[in-house]
Design a protein around this motif. Structure first.
Motif, PDB file in Angstrom:
ATOM      1  N   PRO A 174      59.459  32.755  24.695  1.00  0.00           N
ATOM      2  CA  PRO A 174      59.364  34.205  24.541  1.00  0.00           C
ATOM      3  C   PRO A 174      60.080  34.677  23.284  1.00  0.00           C
ATOM      4  O   PRO A 174      60.901  33.965  22.703  1.00  0.00           O
ATOM      5  N   THR A 175      59.758  35.873  22.875  1.00  0.00           N
ATOM      6  CA  THR A 175      60.507  36.530  21.817  1.00  0.00           C
ATOM      7  C   THR A 175      61.780  37.070  22.453  1.00  0.00           C
ATOM      8  O   THR A 175      61.719  37.829  23.417  1.00  0.00           O
ATOM      9  N   ILE A 176      62.927  36.661  21.927  1.00  0.00           N
ATOM     10  CA  ILE A 176      64.201  37.077  22.521  1.00  0.00           C
ATOM     11  C   ILE A 176      64.683  38.350  21.846  1.00  0.00           C
ATOM     12  O   ILE A 176      64.774  38.416  20.617  1.00  0.00           O
ATOM     13  N   VAL A 177      64.969  39.365  22.666  1.00  0.00           N
ATOM     14  CA  VAL A 177      65.476  40.640  22.177  1.00  0.00           C
ATOM     15  C   VAL A 177      66.879  40.811  22.751  1.00  0.00           C
ATOM     16  O   VAL A 177      67.050  40.828  23.966  1.00  0.00           O
ATOM     17  N   THR A 178      67.874  40.896  21.873  1.00  0.00           N
ATOM     18  CA  THR A 178      69.241  41.069  22.350  1.00  0.00           C
ATOM     19  C   THR A 178      69.527  42.539  22.597  1.00  0.00           C
ATOM     20  O   THR A 178      69.081  43.409  21.842  1.00  0.00           O
ATOM     21  N   VAL A 179      70.250  42.817  23.678  1.00  0.00           N
ATOM     22  CA  VAL A 179      70.555  44.176  24.092  1.00  0.00           C
ATOM     23  C   VAL A 179      72.065  44.323  24.193  1.00  0.00           C
ATOM     24  O   VAL A 179      72.732  43.515  24.835  1.00  0.00           O
ATOM     25  N   SER A 180      72.598  45.353  23.574  1.00  0.00           N
ATOM     26  CA  SER A 180      74.022  45.649  23.660  1.00  0.00           C
ATOM     27  C   SER A 180      74.311  46.327  24.995  1.00  0.00           C
ATOM     28  O   SER A 180      73.463  47.027  25.550  1.00  0.00           O
ATOM     29  N   ILE A 181      75.510  46.145  25.491  1.00  0.00           N
ATOM     30  CA  ILE A 181      75.903  46.811  26.731  1.00  0.00           C
ATOM     31  C   ILE A 181      75.972  48.315  26.520  1.00  0.00           C
ATOM     32  O   ILE A 181      75.655  49.097  27.405  1.00  0.00           O
ATOM     33  N   ASP A 182      76.365  48.727  25.316  1.00  0.00           N
ATOM     34  CA  ASP A 182      76.562  50.148  25.017  1.00  0.00           C
ATOM     35  C   ASP A 182      75.265  50.921  24.805  1.00  0.00           C
ATOM     36  O   ASP A 182      75.196  52.108  25.085  1.00  0.00           O
ATOM     37  N   GLU A 183      74.239  50.265  24.305  1.00  0.00           N
ATOM     38  CA  GLU A 183      72.982  50.959  24.036  1.00  0.00           C
ATOM     39  C   GLU A 183      71.808  50.110  24.494  1.00  0.00           C
ATOM     40  O   GLU A 183      71.848  48.897  24.446  1.00  0.00           O
ATOM     41  N   ARG A 184      70.761  50.758  24.936  1.00  0.00           N
ATOM     42  CA  ARG A 184      69.575  50.060  25.431  1.00  0.00           C
ATOM     43  C   ARG A 184      68.564  49.860  24.319  1.00  0.00           C
ATOM     44  O   ARG A 184      68.456  50.673  23.420  1.00  0.00           O
ATOM     45  N   MET A 217      55.126  37.972  25.054  1.00  0.00           N
ATOM     46  CA  MET A 217      56.127  37.887  26.076  1.00  0.00           C
ATOM     47  C   MET A 217      57.487  38.097  25.411  1.00  0.00           C
ATOM     48  O   MET A 217      57.805  37.455  24.415  1.00  0.00           O
ATOM     49  N   MET A 218      58.266  39.022  25.960  1.00  0.00           N
ATOM     50  CA  MET A 218      59.584  39.319  25.406  1.00  0.00           C
ATOM     51  C   MET A 218      60.634  39.163  26.503  1.00  0.00           C
ATOM     52  O   MET A 218      60.425  39.599  27.631  1.00  0.00           O
ATOM     53  N   LEU A 219      61.744  38.538  26.143  1.00  0.00           N
ATOM     54  CA  LEU A 219      62.854  38.369  27.072  1.00  0.00           C
ATOM     55  C   LEU A 219      64.035  39.154  26.534  1.00  0.00           C
ATOM     56  O   LEU A 219      64.543  38.876  25.450  1.00  0.00           O
ATOM     57  N   TYR A 220      64.448  40.174  27.279  1.00  0.00           N
ATOM     58  CA  TYR A 220      65.596  40.984  26.907  1.00  0.00           C
ATOM     59  C   TYR A 220      66.843  40.344  27.495  1.00  0.00           C
ATOM     60  O   TYR A 220      66.927  40.128  28.708  1.00  0.00           O
ATOM     61  N   VAL A 221      67.815  40.007  26.644  1.00  0.00           N
ATOM     62  CA  VAL A 221      69.052  39.363  27.073  1.00  0.00           C
ATOM     63  C   VAL A 221      70.243  40.129  26.501  1.00  0.00           C
ATOM     64  O   VAL A 221      70.118  40.857  25.523  1.00  0.00           O
TER      65      VAL A 221
END
Length: 70
Positions: A34-44, A1-5
């Motif tokens: 969950p495994t937390i994956v950080t996402v930048s606003i500029d790139e997906r 399970m991954m949570l993109y934030v």
């Protein structure tokens, strides 16, 4: 399970998005981590772009391929 934030000022830490915090708190109340994956606003993130038409954050991706957005 991954949570993109959304990421914070430091790309490796979660940002101050209240929607991301709400989802993370709900998961932790259910004793799910969950495994937390950080996402930048500029790139997906690579995995996030494969989930459909421009999904936003927070997105919860399950191991069976299903994804849920806020």
């Amino acid at each position: 399970m991954m949570l993109y934030v959304r990421c914070g000022k430091d790309p490796s830490t979660p940002g101050d998005c209240p929607f991301c915090h709400k989802v993370l708190m709900a998961l932790r109340l259910k004793n799910m981590s969950p495994t937390i994956v950080t996402v930048s606003i500029d790139e997906r993130a690579p995995g996030l772009s494969l989930m459909g038409q421009n999904p936003g954050v927070p997105t919860l991706a399950l191991s069976d391929g299903r994804a849920f957005t806020e």
